[in-house]
Design a protein around this motif. Structure first.
Motif, PDB file in Angstrom:
ATOM      1  N   GLY A 133       0.823  -1.216   0.000  1.00  0.00           N
ATOM      2  CA  GLY A 133       0.000   0.000   0.000  1.00  0.00           C
ATOM      3  C   GLY A 133       0.845   1.249   0.000  1.00  0.00           C
ATOM      4  N   SER A 167       1.246   3.360  -2.515  1.00  0.00           N
ATOM      5  CA  SER A 167       0.914   4.327  -3.576  1.00  0.00           C
ATOM      6  C   SER A 167       0.610   5.713  -3.016  1.00  0.00           C
ATOM      7  CB  SER A 167      -0.265   3.821  -4.414  1.00  0.00           C
ATOM      8  OG  SER A 167      -1.402   3.619  -3.622  1.00  0.00           O
ATOM      9  N   ARG A 168       0.267   5.783  -1.740  1.00  0.00           N
ATOM     10  CA  ARG A 168      -0.071   7.104  -1.166  1.00  0.00           C
ATOM     11  C   ARG A 168      -0.035   7.015   0.359  1.00  0.00           C
ATOM     12  NH1 ARG A 168      -5.909   5.973  -0.832  1.00  0.00           N
ATOM     13  NH2 ARG A 168      -6.208   4.194  -2.211  1.00  0.00           N
ATOM     14  N   ILE A 181       0.346   6.862   4.259  1.00  0.00           N
ATOM     15  CA  ILE A 181       1.386   6.389   5.177  1.00  0.00           C
ATOM     16  C   ILE A 181       2.390   5.494   4.444  1.00  0.00           C
ATOM     17  CG2 ILE A 181       1.787   4.943   7.220  1.00  0.00           C
ATOM     18  CD1 ILE A 181      -0.971   6.018   8.266  1.00  0.00           C
ATOM     19  N   ASN A 208      -2.403  -1.573  -5.304  1.00  0.00           N
ATOM     20  CA  ASN A 208      -3.420  -2.479  -5.843  1.00  0.00           C
ATOM     21  C   ASN A 208      -4.081  -1.881  -7.068  1.00  0.00           C
ATOM     22  OD1 ASN A 208      -5.076  -4.723  -6.034  1.00  0.00           O
ATOM     23  ND2 ASN A 208      -6.676  -3.777  -4.781  1.00  0.00           N
ATOM     24  N   ALA A 209      -4.667  -0.684  -6.895  1.00  0.00           N
ATOM     25  CA  ALA A 209      -5.500  -0.138  -7.964  1.00  0.00           C
ATOM     26  C   ALA A 209      -5.051   1.238  -8.445  1.00  0.00           C
ATOM     27  CB  ALA A 209      -6.951  -0.055  -7.473  1.00  0.00           C
ATOM     28  N   SER A 210      -3.936   1.755  -7.931  1.00  0.00           N
ATOM     29  CA  SER A 210      -3.530   3.130  -8.270  1.00  0.00           C
ATOM     30  C   SER A 210      -2.121   3.180  -8.845  1.00  0.00           C
ATOM     31  CB  SER A 210      -3.580   4.015  -7.014  1.00  0.00           C
ATOM     32  OG  SER A 210      -4.770   3.839  -6.303  1.00  0.00           O
ATOM     33  N   ASP A 225      -2.687  -7.729  -5.008  1.00  0.00           N
ATOM     34  CA  ASP A 225      -3.795  -7.538  -4.066  1.00  0.00           C
ATOM     35  C   ASP A 225      -3.477  -8.355  -2.820  1.00  0.00           C
ATOM     36  OD1 ASP A 225      -6.130  -7.580  -2.618  1.00  0.00           O
ATOM     37  OD2 ASP A 225      -7.404  -8.269  -4.262  1.00  0.00           O
ATOM     38  N   ILE A 226      -3.209  -7.669  -1.717  1.00  0.00           N
ATOM     39  CA  ILE A 226      -2.788  -8.383  -0.498  1.00  0.00           C
ATOM     40  C   ILE A 226      -3.870  -9.313   0.051  1.00  0.00           C
ATOM     41  CG2 ILE A 226      -1.083  -6.659   0.233  1.00  0.00           C
ATOM     42  CD1 ILE A 226      -3.251  -5.935   2.471  1.00  0.00           C
ATOM     43  N   ASN A 271       1.403  -2.444   5.462  1.00  0.00           N
ATOM     44  CA  ASN A 271       0.744  -1.146   5.652  1.00  0.00           C
ATOM     45  C   ASN A 271      -0.622  -1.065   4.981  1.00  0.00           C
ATOM     46  OD1 ASN A 271       0.633   1.986   5.832  1.00  0.00           O
ATOM     47  ND2 ASN A 271       0.498   1.533   3.650  1.00  0.00           N
ATOM     48  N   TYR A 304     -13.283  -2.715  11.247  1.00  0.00           N
ATOM     49  CA  TYR A 304     -11.913  -2.176  11.171  1.00  0.00           C
ATOM     50  C   TYR A 304     -11.179  -2.379  12.506  1.00  0.00           C
ATOM     51  CZ  TYR A 304      -8.312   1.413  10.205  1.00  0.00           C
ATOM     52  OH  TYR A 304      -7.128   2.089  10.026  1.00  0.00           O
ATOM     53  N   LYS A 356      -7.866  -4.622  13.134  1.00  0.00           N
ATOM     54  CA  LYS A 356      -6.629  -4.025  13.634  1.00  0.00           C
ATOM     55  C   LYS A 356      -6.218  -4.629  14.983  1.00  0.00           C
ATOM     56  CE  LYS A 356      -5.648  -1.133  10.282  1.00  0.00           C
ATOM     57  NZ  LYS A 356      -4.523  -1.481   9.384  1.00  0.00           N
ATOM     58  N   GLY A 399      -2.704   7.170  15.331  1.00  0.00           N
ATOM     59  CA  GLY A 399      -3.987   7.745  15.745  1.00  0.00           C
ATOM     60  C   GLY A 399      -4.696   8.240  14.492  1.00  0.00           C
ATOM     61  N   ILE A 439      -4.402  10.322  11.224  1.00  0.00           N
ATOM     62  CA  ILE A 439      -3.334  10.816  10.358  1.00  0.00           C
ATOM     63  C   ILE A 439      -3.967  11.407   9.103  1.00  0.00           C
ATOM     64  CG2 ILE A 439      -1.191  10.167   9.157  1.00  0.00           C
ATOM     65  CD1 ILE A 439      -1.159   9.605  12.252  1.00  0.00           C
ATOM     66  N   THR A 462      -4.573  11.641   5.748  1.00  0.00           N
ATOM     67  CA  THR A 462      -4.410  10.890   4.484  1.00  0.00           C
ATOM     68  C   THR A 462      -5.777  10.820   3.803  1.00  0.00           C
ATOM     69  OG1 THR A 462      -5.011   8.717   5.362  1.00  0.00           O
ATOM     70  CG2 THR A 462      -2.686   9.338   5.566  1.00  0.00           C
TER      71      THR A 462
HETATM   72  P1  NAP Z   1      -4.829   5.328   2.235  1.00  0.00           P
HETATM   73  O1  NAP Z   1      -4.304   6.694   1.981  1.00  0.00           O
HETATM   74  O2  NAP Z   1      -6.259   5.039   1.992  1.00  0.00           O
HETATM   75  O3  NAP Z   1      -3.921   4.310   1.399  1.00  0.00           O
HETATM   76  C1  NAP Z   1      -4.193   2.935   1.435  1.00  0.00           C
HETATM   77  C2  NAP Z   1      -3.127   2.189   0.670  1.00  0.00           C
HETATM   78  O4  NAP Z   1      -3.427   0.782   0.755  1.00  0.00           O
HETATM   79  C3  NAP Z   1      -3.094   2.553  -0.809  1.00  0.00           C
HETATM   80  O5  NAP Z   1      -1.754   2.572  -1.235  1.00  0.00           O
HETATM   81  C4  NAP Z   1      -3.840   1.381  -1.458  1.00  0.00           C
HETATM   82  O6  NAP Z   1      -3.385   1.101  -2.767  1.00  0.00           O
HETATM   83  C5  NAP Z   1      -3.438   0.244  -0.563  1.00  0.00           C
HETATM   84  N1  NAP Z   1      -4.346  -0.897  -0.628  1.00  0.00           N
HETATM   85  C6  NAP Z   1      -5.637  -0.966  -0.266  1.00  0.00           C
HETATM   86  N2  NAP Z   1      -6.132  -2.195  -0.495  1.00  0.00           N
HETATM   87  C7  NAP Z   1      -5.099  -2.924  -0.997  1.00  0.00           C
HETATM   88  C8  NAP Z   1      -4.971  -4.264  -1.416  1.00  0.00           C
HETATM   89  N3  NAP Z   1      -5.995  -5.118  -1.377  1.00  0.00           N
HETATM   90  N4  NAP Z   1      -3.765  -4.687  -1.874  1.00  0.00           N
HETATM   91  C9  NAP Z   1      -2.712  -3.839  -1.939  1.00  0.00           C
HETATM   92  N5  NAP Z   1      -2.785  -2.539  -1.547  1.00  0.00           N
HETATM   93  C10 NAP Z   1      -3.967  -2.099  -1.098  1.00  0.00           C
HETATM   94  O7  NAP Z   1      -4.576   4.855   3.735  1.00  0.00           O
HETATM   95  P2  NAP Z   1      -3.590   5.396   4.868  1.00  0.00           P
HETATM   96  O8  NAP Z   1      -4.360   6.343   5.694  1.00  0.00           O
HETATM   97  O9  NAP Z   1      -2.275   5.769   4.316  1.00  0.00           O
HETATM   98  O10 NAP Z   1      -3.480   4.060   5.748  1.00  0.00           O
HETATM   99  C11 NAP Z   1      -2.362   3.188   5.679  1.00  0.00           C
HETATM  100  C12 NAP Z   1      -2.482   2.186   6.808  1.00  0.00           C
HETATM  101  O11 NAP Z   1      -2.533   2.898   8.044  1.00  0.00           O
HETATM  102  C13 NAP Z   1      -3.761   1.351   6.759  1.00  0.00           C
HETATM  103  O12 NAP Z   1      -3.483   0.048   7.209  1.00  0.00           O
HETATM  104  C14 NAP Z   1      -4.663   2.058   7.721  1.00  0.00           C
HETATM  105  O13 NAP Z   1      -5.638   1.199   8.247  1.00  0.00           O
HETATM  106  C15 NAP Z   1      -3.666   2.506   8.761  1.00  0.00           C
HETATM  107  N6  NAP Z   1      -4.106   3.613   9.602  1.00  0.00           N
HETATM  108  C16 NAP Z   1      -4.416   4.820   9.062  1.00  0.00           C
HETATM  109  C17 NAP Z   1      -4.810   5.846   9.910  1.00  0.00           C
HETATM  110  C18 NAP Z   1      -5.151   7.219   9.407  1.00  0.00           C
HETATM  111  O14 NAP Z   1      -5.585   8.039  10.217  1.00  0.00           O
HETATM  112  N7  NAP Z   1      -4.973   7.514   8.145  1.00  0.00           N
HETATM  113  C19 NAP Z   1      -4.899   5.629  11.288  1.00  0.00           C
HETATM  114  C20 NAP Z   1      -4.581   4.390  11.795  1.00  0.00           C
HETATM  115  C21 NAP Z   1      -4.173   3.388  10.941  1.00  0.00           C
HETATM  116  P3  NAP Z   1      -4.279   1.416  -4.075  1.00  0.00           P
HETATM  117  O15 NAP Z   1      -4.581   2.883  -4.040  1.00  0.00           O
HETATM  118  O16 NAP Z   1      -3.426   1.013  -5.203  1.00  0.00           O
HETATM  119  O17 NAP Z   1      -5.523   0.580  -3.923  1.00  0.00           O
END
Ligand code: NAP
Length: 247
Positions: A11, A13-14, A16, A36-38, A62-63, A89, A154, A158, A185, A187, A189
């Motif tokens: 994950g 592509s964007r 974290i 996966n899709a981006s 696709d994980i 991630n 979720y 987690k 916490g 973040i 994104t």
């Molecule tokens: P995000 O911006 O939505 O990015 C999600 C990433 O996961 C994208 O690169 C996406 O790739 C990839 N992904 C999703 N489904 C996938 C799959 N089946 N196979 C491979 N890649 C896949 O999310 P984020 O906020 O950076 O979150 C990253 C991690 O931190 C996640 O595990 C999330 O649960 C965790 N987290 C986030 C927060 C927060 O506040 N943002 C807080 C706590 C935990 P594609 O675009 O290519 O699909």
């Protein structure tokens, strides 16, 4: 070992994942940028990784799909003959109140966030055991510990990642492989930008630091756990949340 490492970030592509991939990129290291899709955003991550002097490798898989994961890691191990760091991630959310949650919303979140971490970890454990060295860092969430209304799927996934982290840590620490988790916490994104403005304002009142975290805040903790210096730390959860929860 630090410079020439083979690092896989799911994950990336964007958000974290991108910050993690860029943050760990060093001259000489091979950074596998999974998406996966981006493909477009993933390509941007790869360029940023390259600017740090590392060699980026874009890899779509696709994980949540066992075959896709198996093929991807076979490709990685055939090509590099090792995997030094895996950062699990990639994740998704499908928020809903439990009373009206669809079974598909439960399954999608479990299959990606929990089973995906299982599949990718399983794929690297054997090569890491052979090389008698490895670092696995799982990205969980504060809500996996404290819960959150509207996120039963979720939070459960987690929380499961934390259980996976602690159990696998015990299984493989004798082979010089550590398994830890980082629990962000809230973040800034795409995942949190999708929340309604009212929810975002309410969440901000719960963060003593008075701001959302940045992807780089999380990436710094991941990089530390993945470093050689963290070799005696395993089975731990590091909270990166501006003081909203102190584990
Ligand atoms: P995000 O911006 O939505 O990015 C999600 C990433 O996961 C994208 O690169 C996406 O790739 C990839 N992904 C999703 N489904 C996938 C799959 N089946 N196979 C491979 N890649 C896949 O999310 P984020 O906020 O950076 O979150 C990253 C991690 O931190 C996640 O595990 C999330 O649960 C965790 N987290 C986030 C927060 C927060 O506040 N943002 C807080 C706590 C935990 P594609 O675009 O290519 O699909």
């Amino acid at each position: 070992m630090a410079a020439g490492r083979v690092i896989v970030v799911t994950g990336a592509s964007r958000g974290i994942g991108r910050a993690v991939a860029v943050g760990m990129a060093q001259p000489g290291s091979q950074v596998i940028v999974n998406y996966n899709a981006s493909p477009g955003p993933a390509q941007e991550t790869a360029e940023l990784v390259g600017q740090k002097g590392a060699t980026p490798h874009l890899l779509q898989f696709d994980i949540a799909d066992p075959e896709s994961v198996k093929n991807a890691f076979k490709h990685i191990v055939d090509k590099f003959e090792r995997v030094d760091v895996l950062v699990n991630n990639a994740g998704i959310s499908r928020d809903n109140l439990l009373a009206i949650m669809k079974s598909s919303e439960w399954d999608e979140v479990m299959n990606t966030n929990l089973k995906g971490a299982f599949l990718c970890s399983q794929a690297v454990v054997k090569p890491m055991m052979r090389q008698r060295h490895g670092r696995i860092v799982n990205v969980t969430s504060v809500v996996g510990v404290i819960g959150n209304a509207g996120q039963c799927n979720y939070s459960a996934a987690k929380a499961g990642v934390i259980g996976l982290t602690r159990s696998l840590a015990r299984e493989i620490v004798s082979r010089n492989i550590t398994v830890n988790a980082v629990a962000p916490g809230f973040i800034e994104t795409d995942m949190t930008r999708a929340l309604p403005q009212k929810a975002r304002e309410m969440l901000l009142t719960q963060i003593p630091a008075g701001r959302y975290g940045t992807p780089e805040d999380v990436a710094a903790a991941v990089a530390f756990l993945a470093s050689e210096s963290a070799g005696y730390i395993t089975g731990q959860v590091i909270h990166v949340n501006g003081g909203m929860y102190m584990g």
